[in-house]
Design an enzyme around this catalytic site. Structure first.
Site, PDB file in Angstrom:
ATOM      1  N   GLY A  69       0.763  -1.256   0.000  1.00  0.00           N
ATOM      2  CA  GLY A  69       0.000   0.000   0.000  1.00  0.00           C
ATOM      3  C   GLY A  69       0.791   1.303   0.000  1.00  0.00           C
ATOM      4  O   GLY A  69       0.313   2.311  -0.504  1.00  0.00           O
TER       5      GLY A  69
ATOM      6  N   CYS B 282      -5.629  -8.167  -5.548  1.00  0.00           N
ATOM      7  CA  CYS B 282      -5.091  -7.055  -4.764  1.00  0.00           C
ATOM      8  C   CYS B 282      -5.472  -5.752  -5.459  1.00  0.00           C
ATOM      9  O   CYS B 282      -5.147  -5.560  -6.635  1.00  0.00           O
ATOM     10  CB  CYS B 282      -3.576  -7.217  -4.706  1.00  0.00           C
TER      11      CYS B 282
ATOM     12  N   THR C 229      -4.376  -2.769  -4.788  1.00  0.00           N
ATOM     13  CA  THR C 229      -3.219  -1.895  -4.960  1.00  0.00           C
ATOM     14  C   THR C 229      -2.472  -2.233  -6.255  1.00  0.00           C
ATOM     15  O   THR C 229      -2.155  -1.344  -7.057  1.00  0.00           O
ATOM     16  CB  THR C 229      -2.276  -2.029  -3.742  1.00  0.00           C
TER      17      THR C 229
ATOM     18  N   CYS D 223      -9.679  -2.999  -0.426  1.00  0.00           N
ATOM     19  CA  CYS D 223      -8.438  -3.764  -0.223  1.00  0.00           C
ATOM     20  C   CYS D 223      -8.889  -5.154   0.186  1.00  0.00           C
ATOM     21  O   CYS D 223      -9.758  -5.297   1.064  1.00  0.00           O
ATOM     22  CB  CYS D 223      -7.592  -3.124   0.878  1.00  0.00           C
TER      23      CYS D 223
ATOM     24  N   HIS E 186      -7.541  -7.397   1.910  1.00  0.00           N
ATOM     25  CA  HIS E 186      -7.305  -7.731   3.324  1.00  0.00           C
ATOM     26  C   HIS E 186      -8.514  -7.364   4.192  1.00  0.00           C
ATOM     27  O   HIS E 186      -8.756  -7.991   5.217  1.00  0.00           O
ATOM     28  CB  HIS E 186      -6.080  -6.985   3.861  1.00  0.00           C
TER      29      HIS E 186
HETATM   30  N1  DGL Z   1      -4.571  -6.870  -0.272  1.00  0.00           N
HETATM   31  C1  DGL Z   1      -3.972  -5.820  -0.973  1.00  0.00           C
HETATM   32  C2  DGL Z   1      -4.937  -4.851  -1.592  1.00  0.00           C
HETATM   33  O1  DGL Z   1      -6.036  -5.268  -1.940  1.00  0.00           O
HETATM   34  C3  DGL Z   1      -2.612  -5.359  -0.519  1.00  0.00           C
HETATM   35  C4  DGL Z   1      -2.525  -4.545   0.719  1.00  0.00           C
HETATM   36  C5  DGL Z   1      -1.095  -4.163   1.053  1.00  0.00           C
HETATM   37  O2  DGL Z   1      -0.204  -4.999   0.902  1.00  0.00           O
HETATM   38  O3  DGL Z   1      -0.899  -3.000   1.422  1.00  0.00           O
HETATM   39  O4  DGL Z   1      -4.675  -3.693  -1.791  1.00  0.00           O
END
Ligand code: DGL
Length: 255
Positions: free
Chosen positions: A41, A71, A73, A176, A178
């Site tokens: 990020g 992801c 990002t 995101c 996560h």
């Molecule tokens: N899961 C990721 C996303 O959707 C990456 C987050 C990260 O590594 O900062 O952005």
């Protein structure tokens, strides 16, 4: 045999893998778990493009049919370049702004610093009233989730301090992957918001792709993780096995 490559900096993309498995997409999932470069990020476009290229190469050399960049990002920074460089279908994840704006008025967009300042998100927001969108500062949230997945209290305190001021909002976009792992906590802090994740959209696109390319799915699914720093803590592996209700193998990174 259908092989689907998946990339993320950590556990986030597993929410997408689970979505695909739950939707009946039976495949061999090869997951680049990029713990060497986590978190993504706060990185620059140049760094993210180099990371994306490296990880794509690794998956292509393993013979995948489709790649899911699970992801936001990496999708925001690099998907257009990747599609020019690799001749296999590459599916990305994008914040579900449109569906959210279709039924909500005041919207919280949760995303990493890169995704928030990226061109993709600003293009997506064109045509909407700027005043209706709110962007909490969640600088290191992906890192916190990655490293404290079982410490719900800690995450709850962090999120309460960042989100409680949005009690007037009615929609929330998870920008995101996560963040799919903290939906339960968000719901306790902002019970009134309707939450929008990108997973459904990805699953739809993967299905379309399988149909268009006439790929046949497998009898069963299997998951193999390639941790880019060479190893994965056993506690994390067990967490992911529980989460997916699948056995997971761990493979070596190709040098
Ligand atoms: N899961 C990721 C996303 O959707 C990456 C987050 C990260 O590594 O900062 O952005």
């Amino acid at each position: 045999m259908l092989k689907i490559g998946v990339i993320d900096s950590g556990i986030g993309g597993f929410s997408v893998v689970k979505g695909m498995i739950d939707a009946g997409i039976r495949a061999e999932y090869i997951y680049v778990f990029d713990n060497k470069y986590h978190p993504y990020g706060g990185k620059s476009k140049g760094e993210l493009s180099a990371i994306a290229f490296m990880n794509l190469n690794m998956l292509v050399s393993r013979g995948v049919d489709i790649v899911v960049v699970a992801c936001n990002t990496l999708t925001s920074s690099s998907i257009n370049e990747l599609r020019k460089m690799f001749y296999i279908p590459i599916i990305g994840v994008e914040p579900a702004v449109k569906p959210c704006a279709g039924s909500c008025i005041d919207i919280v967009v949760m995303a990493t610093p890169y995704t928030l300042k990226g061109e993709k998100l600003s293009n997506m927001l064109l045509g909407y009233t700027e005043e209706n969108f709110y962007y909490p500062n969640l600088d290191n949230l992906a890192f916190i989730i990655e490293n404290n997945i079982d410490d719900r209290e800690y995450m709850s305190d962090y999120l309460t301090s960042r989100l409680k001021c949005y009690s007037k909002c009615d929609g929330l976009v998870l920008g995101c992957t996560h963040y799919n792992f903290i939906v339960d906590i968000i719901k306790t802090i902002l019970p009134q918001v309707k939450i929008f994740s990108s997973t459904e959209g990805v699953v739809r696109r993967v299905y379309q792709c399988i149909k268009q390319l006439k790929l046949s799915t497998n009898d069963d699914s299997a998951i193999c993780i390639i941790p880019t720093n060479g190893s994965l803590p056993i506690s994390k592996l067990n967490y992911l096995k529980n989460y997916t209700e699948m056995d997971i193998t761990v493979d070596d990174v190709d040098i």
